[in-house]
Design an enzyme around this catalytic site. Sequence first.
Site: not given
Ligand code: CMX
Length: 472
Positions: A278, A308, A354, A363, A409
């Site tokens: 964002s 996000h 994250h 947070r 979140d």
């Molecule tokens: N559950 C399952 N798998 C997860 C995970 C979770 N909570 N967090 C990361 N992973 C997975 C990723 O999907 C990725 O898998 P692939 O390689 O198969 O694609 C792998 O672990 C590596 O990811 P990462 O480098 O650790 O994390 P990213 O930087 O790519 O992604 C985020 C960060 C937040 C998108 C991810 O941790 C996620 O999807 N979390 C759940 C959604 C969430 O809570 N989002 C809110 C974030 C805060 C915000 O912006 O508000």
Amino acid sequence: MSFFRGLSTLSKLRSRAGQQSCLSGSVRWIQMQSSSNLDLRSELQELIPEQQERLKKIKKEYGKVQLGNITVDMVLGGMRGMTGLLWETSLLDPDEGIRFRGLSIPECQKVLPAAIPGGEPLPEGLLWLLLTGKVPSKEQVDALSAELRQRASIPEHVYKTIDALPVTAHPMTQFCTGVMALQVQSEFQKAYEKGIHKSKYWEATYEDCLSLIAQVPVVAAYVYRGLMFKNGQIIPLDDSLDYGGNFAQMLGFDSPEMLELMRLYVTIHTDHEGGNVSAHTGHLVGSALSDPYLSFAAALNGLAGPLHGLANQEVLLWIKSVVDECGENISTEQLKDYVWKTLNSGKVVPGFGHGVLRKTDPRYSCQREFALKHLPNDPLFQMVSKLYEVVPPILTELGKVKNPWPNVDAHSGVLLNYYGLTEARFYTVLFGVSRSLGICSQLIWDRALGLPLERPKSVTMEWLEKFCKKGA
Ligand code: CMX
């Protein structure tokens, strides 16, 4: 003056609020001349020339200094770890979490003015801090609250535009549509059409940003109180209340605890440095000199994604699905099974992980503190606590997740739910209201510093293959 060796120092700072600045670095404060400005714009007017000079000096003296190497992994990995943006209002440390102009969340809770003694910070105070790098006095915050209330009126067409959508449109779609409808009043756009000089861009941007920040809670409350959730029973702004308190009461909540929660909520969701979807989107769109309404609406569209800001909705829905399926008294083993079931069905566990953080999000921690104080026995809070124990080891076991810890979140939904804001699909709108403070603060500085059109270079896979073979 060097600073930050312990929170005990901070209590001393309360009395000096308004006389300190942390503009010069993320964890260092410098003494500034005391300011008696009650008006935020005048305060900024004084600060801008010195910061423009600072940027010029950095360009001249350090323009050619290398900040790191770009690897193919970074290009393919969504630019993770690539330093490529200037973002003045906050800085994120992977282990320690966010600092707003050098102040961590607990530090903000100590030094920013509150509505009640020892209460949560007023978001207006954080806005002042984000914009000026100074901790405001209570008088400065009160003046800003009053200014925001004055700017909060909404043209009738905004409501009509929202009403034109199907009642079932997602609250974020309604909210963003409302922000786009507000755009017709943009001072920046009008000034640009008249041929405003670029040195004055920040002033028109400031006008739009302050109005936008003032207006978004009213639009958000309209979305909430509309036909989808509350049959169109709209509650007007209360002229005696601060920004966060007013937002809570316009949504229909008047318990002192919910007002405090909203002040905390709006404060902590404002800003998370510049690279998140964002913030980056707002900054990118703003770099084309799109006005603040256009830029912020774009940012909201990014916030509406489940990876996000929509994750706060997803968390509560997911927790409720656990309770529906297994009951509130679910055992640890059953909860582990449910987490695995989620992962095995190809979904993420919302609220965990994250892109930058590598420890529990502060947070999350401050919301946990709030829950421990006000709702320790709430069954859903206890579920969140249980998840804190159960989920990280499982995500670690997966082997690929870089950060198994909870993010912002993971917690917000159960707090809101406890106080009666149970409609999870609305949660990202709350996040959006708060984000207006951070994104708009940076937009004002983008214009004040004359930051350029953002235009990184992209390449094709073919280009990468050729380049890498040549280098190998
Ligand atoms: N559950 C399952 N798998 C997860 C995970 C979770 N909570 N967090 C990361 N992973 C997975 C990723 O999907 C990725 O898998 P692939 O390689 O198969 O694609 C792998 O672990 C590596 O990811 P990462 O480098 O650790 O994390 P990213 O930087 O790519 O992604 C985020 C960060 C937040 C998108 C991810 O941790 C996620 O999807 N979390 C759940 C959604 C969430 O809570 N989002 C809110 C974030 C805060 C915000 O912006 O508000």
